[in-house]
Design an enzyme around this catalytic site. Structure first.
Site, mmCIF file in Angstrom:
data_model
loop_
_atom_site.group_PDB
_atom_site.id
_atom_site.type_symbol
_atom_site.label_atom_id
_atom_site.label_comp_id
_atom_site.label_asym_id
_atom_site.label_seq_id
_atom_site.Cartn_x
_atom_site.Cartn_y
_atom_site.Cartn_z
ATOM 1 N N HIS A 1 0.818 -1.221 0.000
ATOM 2 C CA HIS A 1 0.000 0.000 0.000
ATOM 3 C C HIS A 1 0.851 1.270 0.000
ATOM 4 O O HIS A 1 0.335 2.360 -0.276
ATOM 5 C CB HIS A 1 -0.990 0.001 1.176
ATOM 6 C CG HIS A 1 -0.385 0.270 2.510
ATOM 7 N ND1 HIS A 1 0.024 -0.726 3.369
ATOM 8 C CD2 HIS A 1 -0.111 1.430 3.159
ATOM 9 C CE1 HIS A 1 0.491 -0.190 4.480
ATOM 10 N NE2 HIS A 1 0.429 1.109 4.375
ATOM 11 N N ASP B 1 0.264 -7.802 1.827
ATOM 12 C CA ASP B 1 0.542 -6.369 1.699
ATOM 13 C C ASP B 1 2.055 -6.118 1.615
ATOM 14 O O ASP B 1 2.575 -5.195 2.227
ATOM 15 C CB ASP B 1 -0.072 -5.579 2.864
ATOM 16 C CG ASP B 1 0.009 -4.073 2.638
ATOM 17 O OD1 ASP B 1 -0.074 -3.653 1.467
ATOM 18 O OD2 ASP B 1 0.178 -3.327 3.613
ATOM 19 N N SER C 1 5.005 2.168 7.808
ATOM 20 C CA SER C 1 4.669 1.003 6.988
ATOM 21 C C SER C 1 5.869 0.553 6.169
ATOM 22 O O SER C 1 6.507 1.352 5.480
ATOM 23 C CB SER C 1 3.515 1.334 6.049
ATOM 24 O OG SER C 1 2.319 1.466 6.759
#
Length: 393
Positions: free
Chosen positions: A133, A163, A236
């Site tokens: 993402h 992810d 992230s």
């Protein structure tokens, strides 16, 4: 009088000479006094012997600076840029129309550059592991290395279910992170999250592993590490490391205060990340086996005398035309074994079936209406799945 003074001076010189000799001997042989006392049976009591024993520290290190120094050079900042098209809007002056319609288009649409921040980890020479993402739909990806170099990155491949995405950068002498393959993570282990939260380069936060094996999507074979180490926007794709500076996970998402949660963040275990990395580098994508059925926990009656969590997985739904349907598996069947492995629970079954290659013929055994049954399933390739978890990291 002169005779007395001479005598005192003579004694003083010998005292000084004796003290000097004792000082030199104590420097050369520090424990000679204790040995002489022991030889002549003279007791010697010190405050160290009579006092309480010194406490022994058995906890963790006072500082984690060594672990950070070992891992931090392998953590990079990622800047993903993409062009987005927006339409200028003119708001209605009438409050009623404004409430109903908001506004109306005003002039032609225009494009603007949008940049998202994230982190990544150098896992092999030339390869960076990050979250999908972070770089999804990006037109241009720049990677800022620990030593200040900036490298342009290209996407090798991505996996939506975990992810994860693998980037290729053309730069030499890259510091590759050490992977904790010899130290499996346990609940209660101290961990450090290293990344680029809110654009604050190379930030380190500390916490513990709150749980392992967390399922965030009931249909996904992947599980996650839960930690209370602070993970914020921009973290992230960054590294979750142990106190030895070894990679144990890839930080991926948080459950924020909007959900009335605090200290609940998740990371992809390094073992799962390594499997995805190897497949993407080899083939450009991730392939998983699939039986074509959904599962739940085995129900146990309250008066059966059996433990509340029975082993195995109960089939709740079978996809028409799928491998399970072709093998004759039916809803309400209880699956107990796949291949040579016992099934612990539904998540365990999903992990086992995903580990097989598509086309593999696997024996499945279980119970149907209380009677044992066996069948062979030819696994298919798992179709693309969309994650249901909210990715806020």
């Amino acid at each position: 009088m002169k005779h007395a003074a001479g005598t005192l001076a003579f004694i003083a010189r010998f005292v000084v000479l004796g003290l000097a000799a004792a000082f030199v001997i104590s420097l050369a042989w520090p424990n000679v006094g204790n040995r002489l006392r022991e030889r002549f049976g003279v007791s010697h009591t010190t405050t160290e012997q009579t006092g309480a024993p010194a406490p022994v520290r058995t906890g963790g290190p006072i500082s984690y600076a060594d672990a950070v120094a070992k891992a931090a050079p392998s953590v990079v900042n990622i800047y993903a840029n993409k062009m987005v098209t927006e339409q200028a809007v003119q708001m209605y002056t009438d409050p009623v129309l404004q409430r109903l319609f908001g506004g109306r288009p005003a002039g032609p649409a225009y494009k603007r550059r949008e940049q998202s921040l994230g982190s990544g980890v150098i896992v092999q020479q030339g390869y960076v592991l990050t979250n999908n993402h972070v770089i999804a739909n990006a037109d241009d990806i720049q990677v800022l290395l620990y030593d200040g170099r900036v490298a342009k990155a290209t996407v090798v491949g991505a996996d939506v279910e975990t992810d994860l995405a693998v980037l290729r950068i053309d730069a030499g002498n890259l510091p590759v992170i050490h992977i904790a393959d010899q130290h499996p993570s346990r609940t209660g282990d101290v961990v450090l999250a290293i990344g680029n939260p809110l654009g604050l380069n190379q930030t380190v936060t500390m916490g513990i592993i709150s749980a392992i094996g967390r399922q965030l999507n009931t249909s996904s074979p992947e599980d996650f590490i839960q930690t209370d180490a602070a993970i914020n926007l921009g973290n992230s794709g960054g590294a979750l490391v142990n106190t030895e500076g070894e990679l144990v996970g890839i930080n991926t998402l948080l459950i924020g205060k909007a959900a009335n949660a605090e200290g609940i963040s998740f990371a992809i275990p390094v073992a799962s990340a390594k499997r995805v990395l190897d497949q993407i580098i080899d083939t450009g994508h991730v392939v998983r086996g699939w039986m074509g059925a959904d599962y739940t926990f085995v129900p146990v009656a309250a008066d059966s005398g059996l433990p509340a969590a029975a082993r195995g997985a109960q089939v709740t739904d079978v996809y028409p035309g799928g491998p399970a349907a072709q093998a004759g598996i039916q809803p309400h069947d209880i699956l107990l074994r796949i291949g040579s492995e016992d099934i612990v629970d539904p998540a365990d079954l999903r992990r086992h079936e995903a580990a097989f290659k598509p086309g593999s013929k696997v024996e499945v055994s279980g119970l149907r209406n209380g009677a044992p049954f066996h069948t062979e399933v030819i696994l298919a390739q798992r179709p693309p799945m969309t994650p249901t978890a909210s990715l806020d990291g």
